[in-house]
Write an enzyme that holds these catalytic residues in place. Structure first.
Site, PDB file in Angstrom:
ATOM      1  N   CYS A  41       1.067  -1.258  -0.003  1.00 47.53           N
ATOM      2  CA  CYS A  41      -0.005   0.008   0.107  1.00 47.53           C
ATOM      3  C   CYS A  41       0.960   1.277  -0.212  1.00 47.53           C
ATOM      4  O   CYS A  41       0.871   1.989  -1.078  1.00 47.53           O
ATOM      5  CB  CYS A  41      -1.016   0.046   1.195  1.00 47.53           C
ATOM      6  SG  CYS A  41      -2.191   1.304   1.108  1.00 47.53           S
ATOM      7  N   ASP A  42       1.393   1.507   1.168  1.00 46.86           N
ATOM      8  CA  ASP A  42       2.324   2.773   1.094  1.00 46.86           C
ATOM      9  C   ASP A  42       3.273   2.925   0.222  1.00 46.86           C
ATOM     10  O   ASP A  42       3.827   3.889  -0.450  1.00 46.86           O
ATOM     11  CB  ASP A  42       2.979   2.710   2.576  1.00 46.86           C
ATOM     12  CG  ASP A  42       1.687   3.306   3.789  1.00 46.86           C
ATOM     13  OD1 ASP A  42       0.746   3.804   3.382  1.00 46.86           O
ATOM     14  OD2 ASP A  42       2.060   2.764   4.804  1.00 46.86           O
TER      15      ASP A  42
END
Lengths: 96, 464
Positions: B389-390
Site C-alpha cells: 500500500c504505502d
C-alpha cells in the site's frame, strides 16, 4: 595493543568496512544482517578472556559465553540456510 | 614468545579474512563462500582465544560453549523467512547482553587506577549493551506478535526520554570518574529502561529502521567491550558490525524519507487532521470515476506482454508467497515477461521481501530493486500488487504534509493497468489513504490474498 594503535586499527576497520559493506546489494541485506549477528558474537573472545581470571564475576562471564556462542552459531547457520536458498535457485534457473 | 604475533598480526589477518568474506557478499553466487569464510575466521579466533587465555581445562567454558551452540542452532535451524526479523532482533539482543555481561564480570576486579580510556569504554559498553538488550527484546516480542505492534505513546514521552538520556550521559561520566558500584548499577538500570521505552514507541513498518539500528548498536557494544578489555579483534569486528548497521539504518530511513530521530521518537506519524484530509479527498474522487471491473482481469492478463509484481508485507501476512509464485509461473508459461519490483522497506527488515520470495523458489534474477525497475512501469501492461500500500501510494509525491510525503515510491500508477490484491481499502501503516485505488485503470480485489491471487491464476489459466 597500545591505545593509539588500537584507535588506528578501529578507524581502519570502519573505513574499509564501509567501503566493502556499502557494496552489498539489497537482495542480500537480510543475510548481511544475520551474518552481522554472527560477527557480533566476537564478544566471545572477550568473555573467554574474562573466564581466565578467577573472580566472583565468572558466572556472568559464563552467561556471556552462552549468549555470544548463540550469536555465532545461530547467525552463521541461518545465514548459510538463507544464502543456499538464493544460490540454489540461481543455479537451477541457469540450468533450465 | 613473540608477543606481536597474537597481539598484532593475528587480529589483523583475521579481520582481513572477515572483510574478504563481506566482500563476497556482493553477489549471491559468492555469498555462501563469504559466509563460510567468516565462520572459519570466527572458529580460528575462538580456538586462538582458548589457547591464549588457557581456558581449555575449564569445564565451565566448554559447557557454556555447548549450551550456546545448541541455543543458536535451535533458534536458526527451522526459522521461516517471515520470522527472520524477530530472529535477527533477538540475536541483536544477545549480542548487546553478552557485551554488557562481559564488562559486568570484569568490573569487580578492575584495577581502580586503570587508564581513563579503558574505564570510559567499559562503562559505555555496559550502557550500550544493556540498551541494545532491552530494546531488541521488545522489538522481537513485537515482531512475534506477543506485544501489540502499534507504537505506545503517552503524554510527556519525549520529555521523559530526553531527560533520561541526559541523566544517562551524566551518570556515564559519574560512573567513569568515581568507579562506584552504585553508579554502575544505576546506569545499567537506566539503559535497560531507555531501551524498553525506545522500542515500545516504535510501530510495525518502522521496524526495518529499528532492527538495523539495534544491529549497529550490538556491534558498537562489542567493539567497546573489546577496547575496554584489550581485545583488538573484538574491537575491529565489532566496528564492522556497527558500520554495517549504520549503512542499513541510513538506507531504510532514506527509503521512508524519515530521519532516525523521527522514527525513534515516533514523530511524523499520522495526525488525525492529515488522515481526515486524505479521507475527504479520496471520497471526492470516488464519485467521479468508476474503477475498472474485476471481470476484465483475465483479458487484461491475456493481452499483456510485460507484467510486474509488486509485493508488500501484506503478502507475507496472508502467506500468499506461494500463490504469487504460482501466478508468476502461469504467466511465464503463457509467454509473458514477469518481473518483481521490490521497495526497500516492503518487509519488516532490509531485504526481507527478497528472502520471502526466494523461500518459495522465485529466482533472484527476477527480483528488481526500486531504483532499477521504476522507469519500467510506464512500459508495463499489467501490475499485480499483492499486500502493498504505502510503497506505491501516489499521495507520497502529490500530497503535502502527510507522513509519507516525499517518500520514494514504486511508480505503479504509470502502468497501463493495475490489479491490487489487498485485504481491504484501509490505508497502510502510514494512515494515508491510497489515491491509486480511485484511478480508472486500477482494479481492486479486496480479500485474503491467499484466496484472491489463486483465483486470478485459475481464471487466467482457464482462459489460456
Amino acid at each position: 595493543m597500545p591505545a593509539a594503535v588500537l584507535l588506528v586499527f578501529v578507524l581502519a576497520c570502519a573505513v574499509l568496512g564501509y567501503r566493502v559493506i556499502a557494496a552489498v546489494p539489497p537482495l542480500l541485506h537480510t543475510p548481511l544482517m544475520s551474518g552481522m549477528n554472527a560477527l557480533s558474537g566476537i564478544t566471545l573472545l572477550v568473555a573467554l578472556s574474562a573466564l581466565s581470571h578467577e573472580e566472583p564475576g565468572s558466572l556472568l562471564a559464563l552467561a556471556a559465553v552462552v549468549l555470544a556462542t548463540g550469536n555465532v552459531v545461530g547467525g552463521f547457520w541461518v545465514t548459510e540456510r538463507m544464502l543456499r536458498m538464493f544460490h540454489q535457485r540461481g543455479k537451477q534457473e541457469a540450468e533450465e | 614468545m613473540m608477543a606481536w604475533i597474537p597481539d598484532f598480526l593475528l587480529p589483523a589477518l583475521l579481520t582481513l579474512g572477515f572483510l574478504l568474506g563481506l566482500r563476497w557478499m556482493r553477489s549471491p553466487r559468492t555469498a555462501v563462500r563469504g559466509n563460510r569464510l567468516g565462520a572459519l575466521c570466527m572458529a580460528l579466533a575462538v580456538t586462538q582465544a582458548f589457547w591464549r587465555y588457557g581456558v581449555f581445562a575449564l569445564p565451565g567454558a566448554w559447557t557454556a560453549l555447548g549450551l550456546g551452540a545448541a541455543l543458536g542452532w535451535l533458534l536458526a535451524h527451522r526459522v521461516k523467512s517471515i520470522r527472520m526479523p524477530q530472529l535477527v532482533a533477538l540475536l541483536n539482543g544477545f549480542g548487546g547482553a553478552a557485551s554488557a555481561l562481559v564488562i559486568a564480570a570484569r568490573i569487580p576486579a578492575r584495577d581502580p587506577g586503570a587508564a581513563g580510556l579503558a574505564w570510559l569504554t567499559a562503562v559505555a559498553a555496559l550502557t550500550v549493551g544493556s540498551l541494545t538488550f532491552s530494546g531488541s527484546l521488545i522489538a522481537a516480542l513485537k515482531l512475534q506478535g506477543y506485544l501489540a505492534s502499534r507504537p505506545l505513546r503517552f503524554a510527556g514521552q519525549n520529555q521523559l526520554l530526553l531527560s533520561l538520556g541526559a541523566l544517562g550521559l551524566i551518570l556515564l561520566l559519574v560512573a567513569t570518574v568515581t568507579q562506584q558500584t552504585g553508579a554502575l548499577l544505576a546506569i545499567i538500570a537506566l539503559a535497560l529502561i531507555y531501551g524498553l521505552l525506545m522500542a515500545l514507541r516504535v510501530g510495525g513498518a518502522d521496524m526495518p529502521v529499528v532492527i538495523s539500528f539495534l544491529n549497529s548498536l550490538s556491534g558498537i557494544a562489542a567493539a567497546l567491550s573489546g577496547i575496554a578489555l584489550g581485545s583488538p579483534l573484538a574491537a575491529g569486528v565489532g566496528t564492522l558490525v556497527g558500520v554495517a548497521g549504520m549503512i542499513l539504518t541510513r538506507l531504510m530511513c532514506r527509503a521512508m524519507n524519515r530521519n532516525l530521530a523521527a522514527v525513534l521518537s515516533g514523530f511524523a506519524m499520522p495526525e488525525s487532521e492529515t488522515e481526515d484530509e486524505a479521507g475527504d479527498e479520496a471520497g471526492a474522487v470516488t464519485g467521479e470515476s468508476a474503477p475498472a471491473d474485476a471481470s476484465q482481469i483475465p483479458d487484461l492478463l491475456q493481452d499483456a506482454r510485460r507484467v510486474l509484481i509488486v509485493p508488500g508485507y501484506g503478502m507475507a501476512l496472508a502467506q500468499a508467497q506461494q500463490a504469487v509464485k504460482d501466478l508468476m509461473d502461469a504467466l511465464e508459461a503463457a509467454g509473458k515477461e514477469v518481473k518483481v519490483a521490490v521497495h526497500p522497506v516492503a518487509g519488516r527488515m532490509p531485504g526481507h521481501m527478497h528472502v520471502l520470495l526466494a523461500e518459495v523458489g522465485v529466482g533472484v534474477e527476477k527480483l528488481y530493486d526500486m531504483a532499477k525497475i521504476n522507469h519500467e512501469f510506464a512500459e508495463t501492461d499489467v501490475v499485480v500488487a499483492v499486500g502493498a500500500c504505502d510503497v506505491m501510494n501516489p499521495a507520497a509525491t502529490t500530497a503535502k504534509g502527510t507522513p509519507i510525503s516525499g517518500m520514494p515510491i514504486l511508480r505503479v500508477a504509470e502502468a497501463r493497468a493495475v490489479i491490487v490484491c489487498n485485504l481491504d481499502e484501509k490505508p497502510g501503516y502510514s494512515g494515508v489513504a491510497n489515491t491509486l485505488y480511485q484511478e480508472p485503470h486500477v482494479i481492486t480485489c479486496w480479500g485474503d490474498a491467499a484466496q484472491t491471487v489463486p483465483e486470478i491464476t485459475r481464471r487466467f489459466t482457464q482462459r489460456v
